[in-house]
Motif scaffolding. Structure first.
Motif, PDB file in Angstrom:
ATOM      1  N   UNK A   1      -3.660  71.722-119.892  1.00 42.59           N
ATOM      2  CA  UNK A   1      -3.011  72.986-119.497  1.00 42.59           C
ATOM      3  C   UNK A   1      -3.466  73.454-118.111  1.00 42.59           C
ATOM      4  N   UNK A   2      -4.550  72.860-117.587  1.00 44.68           N
ATOM      5  CA  UNK A   2      -4.974  73.189-116.222  1.00 44.68           C
ATOM      6  C   UNK A   2      -4.540  72.106-115.230  1.00 44.68           C
ATOM      7  N   UNK A   3      -3.688  71.207-115.688  1.00 45.51           N
ATOM      8  CA  UNK A   3      -3.156  70.168-114.794  1.00 45.51           C
ATOM      9  C   UNK A   3      -4.244  69.237-114.290  1.00 45.51           C
ATOM     10  N   UNK A   4      -5.225  68.954-115.160  1.00 42.94           N
ATOM     11  CA  UNK A   4      -6.376  68.185-114.681  1.00 42.94           C
ATOM     12  C   UNK A   4      -6.144  66.671-114.682  1.00 42.94           C
ATOM     13  N   UNK A   5      -5.459  66.227-113.638  1.00 43.46           N
ATOM     14  CA  UNK A   5      -5.332  64.796-113.385  1.00 43.46           C
ATOM     15  C   UNK A   5      -6.131  64.548-112.117  1.00 43.46           C
ATOM     16  N   UNK A   6      -7.308  63.972-112.272  1.00 43.18           N
ATOM     17  CA  UNK A   6      -8.206  63.824-111.130  1.00 43.18           C
ATOM     18  C   UNK A   6      -7.935  62.512-110.402  1.00 43.18           C
ATOM     19  N   UNK A   7      -7.980  62.585-109.092  1.00 44.62           N
ATOM     20  CA  UNK A   7      -7.816  61.363-108.298  1.00 44.62           C
ATOM     21  C   UNK A   7      -8.994  60.450-108.560  1.00 44.62           C
ATOM     22  N   UNK A   8      -8.700  59.160-108.774  1.00 39.92           N
ATOM     23  CA  UNK A   8      -9.829  58.258-108.976  1.00 39.92           C
ATOM     24  C   UNK A   8      -9.913  57.246-107.828  1.00 39.92           C
ATOM     25  N   UNK A   9      -9.019  57.348-106.881  1.00 38.41           N
ATOM     26  CA  UNK A   9      -9.002  56.414-105.752  1.00 38.41           C
ATOM     27  C   UNK A   9      -9.347  57.165-104.455  1.00 38.41           C
ATOM     28  N   UNK A  10     -10.552  56.853-103.965  1.00 37.09           N
ATOM     29  CA  UNK A  10     -11.041  57.517-102.744  1.00 37.09           C
ATOM     30  C   UNK A  10     -10.106  57.320-101.558  1.00 37.09           C
ATOM     31  N   UNK A  11      -9.445  56.163-101.530  1.00 36.45           N
ATOM     32  CA  UNK A  11      -8.564  55.881-100.384  1.00 36.45           C
ATOM     33  C   UNK A  11      -7.403  56.860-100.303  1.00 36.45           C
ATOM     34  N   UNK A  12      -6.927  57.310-101.465  1.00 37.54           N
ATOM     35  CA  UNK A  12      -5.831  58.296-101.452  1.00 37.54           C
ATOM     36  C   UNK A  12      -6.375  59.633-100.937  1.00 37.54           C
TER      37      UNK A  12
ATOM     38  N   UNK B   1       1.006  75.247-111.714  1.00 39.01           N
ATOM     39  CA  UNK B   1       1.037  76.441-110.857  1.00 39.01           C
ATOM     40  C   UNK B   1       1.795  76.188-109.544  1.00 39.01           C
ATOM     41  N   UNK B   2       2.409  75.023-109.412  1.00 38.07           N
ATOM     42  CA  UNK B   2       3.014  74.679-108.118  1.00 38.07           C
ATOM     43  C   UNK B   2       3.973  75.749-107.584  1.00 38.07           C
ATOM     44  N   UNK B   3       4.968  76.142-108.397  1.00 38.82           N
ATOM     45  CA  UNK B   3       5.961  77.099-107.861  1.00 38.82           C
ATOM     46  C   UNK B   3       5.336  78.453-107.535  1.00 38.82           C
ATOM     47  N   UNK B   4       4.601  79.087-108.469  1.00 42.84           N
ATOM     48  CA  UNK B   4       4.010  80.384-108.093  1.00 42.84           C
ATOM     49  C   UNK B   4       3.059  80.274-106.911  1.00 42.84           C
TER      50      UNK B   4
ATOM     51  N   UNK C   1      -1.052  71.001 -96.641  1.00 47.41           N
ATOM     52  CA  UNK C   1      -0.823  69.609 -97.074  1.00 47.41           C
ATOM     53  C   UNK C   1      -1.149  69.570 -98.560  1.00 47.41           C
ATOM     54  N   UNK C   2      -0.134  69.382 -99.386  1.00 40.92           N
ATOM     55  CA  UNK C   2      -0.392  69.413-100.823  1.00 40.92           C
ATOM     56  C   UNK C   2       0.297  68.272-101.559  1.00 40.92           C
ATOM     57  N   UNK C   3      -0.402  67.860-102.641  1.00 42.98           N
ATOM     58  CA  UNK C   3       0.205  66.884-103.535  1.00 42.98           C
ATOM     59  C   UNK C   3       0.880  67.661-104.659  1.00 42.98           C
ATOM     60  N   UNK C   4       2.122  67.310-104.915  1.00 37.80           N
ATOM     61  CA  UNK C   4       2.908  67.950-105.983  1.00 37.80           C
ATOM     62  C   UNK C   4       3.631  66.845-106.760  1.00 37.80           C
ATOM     63  N   UNK C   5       4.332  67.227-107.812  1.00 39.54           N
ATOM     64  CA  UNK C   5       5.141  66.224-108.513  1.00 39.54           C
ATOM     65  C   UNK C   5       6.227  65.739-107.558  1.00 39.54           C
ATOM     66  N   UNK C   6       6.533  64.456-107.619  1.00 39.71           N
ATOM     67  CA  UNK C   6       7.517  63.913-106.673  1.00 39.71           C
ATOM     68  C   UNK C   6       8.853  64.659-106.763  1.00 39.71           C
ATOM     69  N   UNK C   7       9.222  64.989-107.990  1.00 40.94           N
ATOM     70  CA  UNK C   7      10.508  65.673-108.210  1.00 40.94           C
ATOM     71  C   UNK C   7      10.532  67.022-107.464  1.00 40.94           C
ATOM     72  N   UNK C   8       9.387  67.696-107.437  1.00 39.06           N
ATOM     73  CA  UNK C   8       9.303  68.984-106.726  1.00 39.06           C
ATOM     74  C   UNK C   8       9.366  68.738-105.217  1.00 39.06           C
ATOM     75  N   UNK C   9       8.663  67.687-104.769  1.00 40.23           N
ATOM     76  CA  UNK C   9       8.677  67.357-103.327  1.00 40.23           C
ATOM     77  C   UNK C   9      10.103  67.061-102.874  1.00 40.23           C
TER      78      UNK C   9
END
Ligand code: SAM
Length: 264
Positions: free
Chosen positions: A8-19, A109-112, A128-136
Motif C-alpha cells: 500500500x506504500x508502493x514499496x518496489x525498491x530498485x535493486x539495480x544500482x545502474x538504473x 501517490x503519483x497523481x496527487x 525527474x521521476x519514475x512513474x508507471x509507464x502508462x502514466x508516463x
C-alpha cells in the motif's frame, strides 16, 4: 530484522544500482544544488544523489525505514519523516534557491503528487521521476493519441515533458506488475496567461467528463440555460466535437469564450 515490503506504500525498491545511476545522470546535478527525493526506501537512489551534492532532503513515510536510512547516511541526509502529500513544503524550501526533484515515486501517490508540484511549481527547476509507464505515456501524449487527456493537458500546460526511458519490472524488489518509465518535467516559463486558470480547468474537465459525448452535452452543466443557448449559437469551436479532439490552444479559445459569456 528483516524488512516487510508494504504494497500500500508502493514499496518496489530498485535493486539495480545502474538504473539508480542512470536516473541521477539525467538530473545533471551540480555540487551546490538542492535535491528533494520522495520515498528514499532503503536509499539506493539517495546514495547516488549524495555522491553529487551534500544538499539532499528526503521525505519518507514508513517509520521502519527511518532507522535504516539513519544508519546508512547519518546526518548527511536531511530526512523528513512525513507523508510528502501532507507535508508543509513551504517550511522546507531553501531561501532563493530552486530545487530539483529526483525520485522513484510510489505509484499510489503519483497523481496527487504531480498536482502538488503544479501548485509549488516556482520552487522547482527540474523534476525527474519514475512513474508507471502508462502514466508516463499519458503525461506526454499529444493530440490524436489514445492516451491524450486531462493529465496530458495539465502536465503539458505547466511543464515541458519528456519521456526519458523505460524500466523493466525485474530491476525492482518486489517486481511490480507493470513497466515503469522515467520522465522529466521542466516548468514552462512561456505558459499562456489566463484570467481564471481554475475556470479553464473546469472547462477542460467538463469537456472530458464523458469521453464519448460531444462538447455540447459535456459543457451543458457549466452554464445556465440562457448562457448555454448563447454558447451554442456563438461558440468559436464546433460543439459537435469531442474533448479529446481539442488542442491546448483550442481549449483556451473555448474557455475564453465561455468565461466572457459568464461575465456578461
Ligand atoms: N527510492 C527507493 C528505491 O528506488 O528503491 C524506494 C522507492 S519506492 C517505489 C517508494 C517509497 O516511497 C517507499 O519507500 C515508500 O515507503 C515511500 N512512500 C510511500 N508513500 C509515501 C508518502 N506519501 N510520503 C513519503 N514517502 C512515501
Amino acid at each position: 530484522m528483516s524488512f516487510k515490503h508494504k504494497k500500500k506504500l508502493g514499496q518496489h525498491f530498485l535493486s539495480d544500482k545502474n538504473i539508480a545511476k542512470k536516473i541521477v545522470r539525467q538530473a545533471n546535478i551540480q555540487s551546490d544544488e538542492f535535491i528533494w527525493e520522495i520515498g528514499p526506501g532503503k536509499g539506493i537512489l539517495t546514495n547516488e544523489l549524495l555522491g553529487k551534492t551534500a544538499n539532499v532532503t528526503a521525505f519518507e513515510i514508513d517509520k521502519y525505514l527511518w532507522p535504516i536510512l539513519q544508519n546508512e547516511f547519518g546526518d548527511k541526509l536531511n530526512l523528513i519523516k512525513e507523508d510528502v502529500l501532507k507535508s508543509d513544503w513551504n517550511s522546507y524550501f531553501p531561501v532563493d534557491r530552486k530545487i530539483k526533484i529526483v525520485a522513484n515515486l510510489p505509484y499510489q501517490i503519483t497523481s496527487p503528487f504531480l498536482f502538488k508540484i503544479i501548485d509549488f511549481q516556482e520552487h522547482f527547476n527540474t523534476v525527474i521521476v519514475m512513474v508507471q509507464r502508462e502514466v508516463a505515456l499519458r503525461i506526454k501524449a499529444g493530440l490524436g493519441s489514445k492516451d491524450y487527456g486531462i493529465l496530458s493537458l495539465k502536465m503539458q500546460f505547466y511543464f515541458h515533458t519528456k519521456y526519458l526511458f523505460t524500466v523493466e519490472p525485474h530491476v525492482f524488489y518486489p517486481p511490480p506488475r507493470v513497466h515503469s518509465a522515467v520522465i522529466s518535467l521542466i516548468p514552462r516559463l512561456d505558459r499562456p496567461v489566463l484570467k481564471n486558470e481554475k475556470f479553464f480547468w473546469k472547462v477542460v474537465e467538463a469537456s472530458f467528463s464523458n469521453r464519448r459525448k460531444m462538447l455540447r452535452n459535456n459543457l451543458k452543466p457549466l452554464l445556465s440555460g440562457e448562457k448555454f443557448g448563447a454558447l451554442t449559437e456563438t461558440s468559436p469551436i464546433d460543439l459537435k466535437r469531442r474533448g479529446e479532439s481539442l488542442s491546448e490552444e483550442e481549449f483556451i479559445i473555448l474557455y475564453r469564450h465561455i468565461y466572457n459569456l459568464q461575465q456578461n
